[in-house]
Scaffold this motif. Structure first.
Motif, short mmCIF file in Angstrom:
data_model
loop_
_atom_site.label_atom_id
_atom_site.label_comp_id
_atom_site.label_asym_id
_atom_site.label_seq_id
_atom_site.Cartn_x
_atom_site.Cartn_y
_atom_site.Cartn_z
N ASP A 1 0.83 -1.20 0.00
CA ASP A 1 0.00 0.00 0.00
C ASP A 1 0.87 1.26 0.00
N ARG A 2 1.96 1.24 0.77
CA ARG A 2 2.82 2.41 0.85
C ARG A 2 3.53 2.64 -0.50
N GLU A 3 3.93 1.56 -1.15
CA GLU A 3 4.58 1.69 -2.46
C GLU A 3 3.62 2.26 -3.51
N VAL A 4 2.35 1.88 -3.42
CA VAL A 4 1.35 2.45 -4.32
C VAL A 4 1.20 3.94 -4.07
N GLU A 5 1.19 4.32 -2.79
CA GLU A 5 1.12 5.73 -2.42
C GLU A 5 2.28 6.51 -3.04
N VAL A 6 3.47 5.94 -2.89
CA VAL A 6 4.67 6.60 -3.41
C VAL A 6 4.60 6.72 -4.93
N LYS B 1 1.96 6.94 -6.82
CA LYS B 1 1.00 7.99 -7.17
C LYS B 1 1.62 9.38 -7.01
N LEU B 2 2.41 9.56 -5.96
CA LEU B 2 3.02 10.86 -5.72
C LEU B 2 4.13 11.15 -6.74
N ILE C 1 7.74 14.06 -1.30
CA ILE C 1 7.02 12.84 -0.92
C ILE C 1 7.26 12.52 0.55
N ASP D 1 5.17 14.73 2.63
CA ASP D 1 3.76 14.39 2.50
C ASP D 1 3.40 13.14 3.31
N LEU D 2 4.32 12.19 3.36
CA LEU D 2 4.05 10.92 4.04
C LEU D 2 4.63 10.86 5.46
N HIS E 1 11.54 3.05 -1.12
CA HIS E 1 10.24 2.69 -1.71
C HIS E 1 10.26 2.84 -3.23
#
Length: 223
Positions: free
Chosen positions: A160-165, A167-168, A178, A181-182, A192
């Protein structure tokens, strides 16, 4: 060791100018020239350059197709392509990035920017501000999938965190942005990003941004 550069442009005068600029640097060596895409492919095989400075619009074979053949599956060497363009928002640039180019540079860029771009690309980084990547993808969104296609299986390998990264990255944020933001360290973000590139089989963050759009993970114009 010097960075080995191949110059590809159908205008001999431009090639001469680029050669003069680059050969003034101790860490860069121009190993050859080509006047079109077909010659470029032959020269890459023969000379094994580290970086190919590639014009887009040329006779016989354009820079997009040449880039695809140089950087695609079964390529003969580790050459990275830096695309040259006259306009900063050019649909051919989008195609070149999708074909495997590590970035692009305007033909009228200052000499120091050209030199820096060669060094950045040779080091395995992307010579293209993420914000520019996004402008390009947004502008030419009609070239991309509609978003109705199924999500690629490879995306399911990401945490999930890699998907977030991812997207950013596609939104054009730098590692530092990033991290802010995180609420994590920049080193953690770099880790990541590295995992994302490895899992998705991508070379750099430019291709990661393109992938995020093409897979439907990020839609053009989304915030």
């Amino acid at each position: 060791m010097a960075i080995r550069v191949l110059l590809v442009d159908d205008q001999p005068l431009l090639r001469t100018g680029f050669r003069m600029i680059l050969e003034a640097e101790q860490d860069i060596a121009v190993v050859g020239e080509a006047g079109d895409g077909l010659q470029a492919i032959d020269q890459v095989r023969a000379l094994q350059p580290d970086v190919v400075l590639m014009d887009i619009r040329m006779p016989r074979m354009d820079g997009v197709e040449a880039t695809r053949r140089i950087t695609g599956p079964g390529r003969d060497g580790p050459a990275k392509v830096l695309v040259l363009t006259t306009f900063d928002l050019d649909e051919y640039v989008v195609e070149a990035l999708r074909a495997g180019a590590s970035g692009f540079l305007l033909k009228d860029a200052p000499a120091d920017e050209l030199v820096q771009a060669i060094r950045v690309v040779a080091a395995g980084e992307a010579m293209l501000a993420p914000s520019i990547t996004r402008r390009l993808l947004d502008k030419y969104a009609d070239h991309l999938p509609s978003g109705e296609e199924p999500v690629p299986d490879a995306l399911n390998t990401l945490t999930d965190r890699e998907v977030e990264v991812l997207k950013l990255v596609a939104r054009g944020l730098s590692n530092a942005e990033i991290a802010a933001d995180l609420f994590v360290s920049e080193t953690t973000v770099k880790t990541h990003v590295g995992h994302v590139l490895t899992k998705l089989g991508l070379r750099d963050r430019v291709q990661a941004a393109v992938y995020a759009y093409e897979s439907g993970l990020v839609r053009p114009g989304a915030q």
